[in-house]
Write a protein that holds these residues in place. Structure first.
Motif, short mmCIF file in Angstrom:
data_model
loop_
_atom_site.label_atom_id
_atom_site.label_comp_id
_atom_site.label_asym_id
_atom_site.label_seq_id
_atom_site.Cartn_x
_atom_site.Cartn_y
_atom_site.Cartn_z
N THR A 175 0.99 -1.06 0.09
CA THR A 175 -0.57 0.30 0.16
C THR A 175 0.69 1.29 0.06
N ASP A 207 -8.12 -2.35 -3.25
CA ASP A 207 -7.54 -1.69 -1.50
C ASP A 207 -7.05 -3.24 -1.74
N LYS A 248 -5.60 1.16 -8.78
CA LYS A 248 -6.88 1.71 -8.61
C LYS A 248 -6.33 3.09 -10.27
N ASN A 252 -2.56 11.35 -3.06
CA ASN A 252 -3.22 12.46 -2.52
C ASN A 252 -4.27 11.73 -1.95
N GLU A 284 -4.96 9.66 0.15
CA GLU A 284 -5.45 8.44 0.13
C GLU A 284 -4.54 7.00 0.10
N THR A 285 -4.85 5.59 0.88
CA THR A 285 -4.16 4.49 0.74
C THR A 285 -4.42 3.88 -0.93
N ARG A 286 -3.00 3.08 -1.50
CA ARG A 286 -3.97 2.63 -3.04
C ARG A 286 -3.05 1.58 -2.48
N PHE A 294 0.59 6.09 -0.07
CA PHE A 294 -0.40 7.34 0.07
C PHE A 294 -0.23 7.89 -1.75
N THR A 301 -4.16 -2.54 5.78
CA THR A 301 -4.12 -1.27 6.43
C THR A 301 -5.63 -1.27 7.80
#
Length: 296
Positions: free
Chosen positions: A5, A40, A26, A9, A11-13, A7, A83
């Protein structure tokens, strides 16, 4: 499969590592107009092998030269590779040589305690040394990530319920931990459970009880052992815990640390972690997890 994972922008990607390439899932799904692809890490874990296969098939069809979704891992802001676990279950005194160095008897059954989600952080993230402790210690640990609902399962079938494995550092404030008979306080300060860099699926790892593991502090090797030194192996732990509580996809079991922690040294040789220290914990097949410690 190697999941991670990061970050972007705010958000978690979800990322997937292919050779030396990181795929932003994504972004790739948006380019390919694939709305059904999990984007995710918790969706992949909870979806089980069906989602892993779907994601793998999707990744295999991508152009790894497309800059719209191909990333350089050296430029990532890493997150914890899991996460939002429902439970973080920790095992105490589960390596023979660690029990020996602390003059503790081998337990007859696994010793269990817990951490919470406030302790999660990722690779290369700075970790503040809490003002409340003067005895912060490191602990390299193999983390088991559950992939299927498990209740009253046998030792023989236990590993079938594992999604994958990752590297964990069970940071421990020894002065807080040993203040009472309950260890919780010394284990649950913010960012006391970095996980990563990668979550590796169980099929890639194979036997979890024959993996070398190591800790270095500022480049000096402090822990150097193998998971074969465990008192209770991974299948025993998953089975045992499932007889006392239901395990669900995403739950984490931290399987305890080998010998070499600061607490195991003679008292006059104990030098605990301080701001400026850099700790790397690594496990064979799973990668290296590095964090720098800073002043709170």
């Amino acid at each position: 499969m190697e999941l991670l994972t990061f970050f972007k922008n705010g958000e978690t990607r979800l990322g997937v590592k292919i050779d030396q390439t990181i795929i932003d899932v994504k972004a790739a799904a948006a380019v390919k107009s694939q709305e059904d692809i999990p984007t995710d890490v918790m969706s992949v874990i909870q979806g089980g092998q069906e989602k892993v296969y779907q994601l793998m098939t999707f990744i295999q069809e991508l152009d790894l030269n497309d800059s719209d979704y191909v990333l350089n891992e050296h430029h990532l802001e890493w997150g914890p590779c899991v996460t939002n676990p429902g439970k973080i279950i920790c095992v105490g005194l589960n390596y023979r040589k660690h029990a020996d160095e602390t003059n503790a008897p081998y337990p007859d059954v696994p010793i269990l305690f817990s951490k919470f989600n406030n302790t999660l952080t990722g690779h290369k993230k700075d970790i503040a040394v809490p003002k409340i402790t003067n005895k912060l210690d490191y602990e390299v640990e193999l983390a088991i990530v559950i992939g299927k609902r498990a209740k009253y399962i046998s030792k023989e079938n236990a590993l079938d319920y594992v999604f994958g494995y990752c590297v964990g550092n069970d940071l421990s404030a020894r002065d807080l931990q040993l203040r009472t008979n309950q260890w919780l306080l010394g284990k649950t300060c913010d960012d006391f459970c970095p996980l990563g860099p990668y979550l590796i699926t169980a099929d890639v790892v194979g036997n979890p009880n024959n993996l070398s593991l190591k800790t270095t502090v500022n480049g000096e090797v402090r822990q150097n052992s193998n998971t074969s030194d465990m008192i209770f192996y991974c299948d025993e732990l998953v089975s045992y815990i499932s007889h006392h509580m239901t395990l669900t996809p995403g739950d984490i079991i931290l399987t305890r640390n080998p010998a070499g922690v600061v607490l195991g040294l003679p008292e006059n040789k104990r030098v605990y972690l301080k701001p400026g220290d850099v700790v790397t914990v690594e496990i064979e097949k799973l990668g290296k997890l590095t964090n720098k410690f800073v002043e709170e």
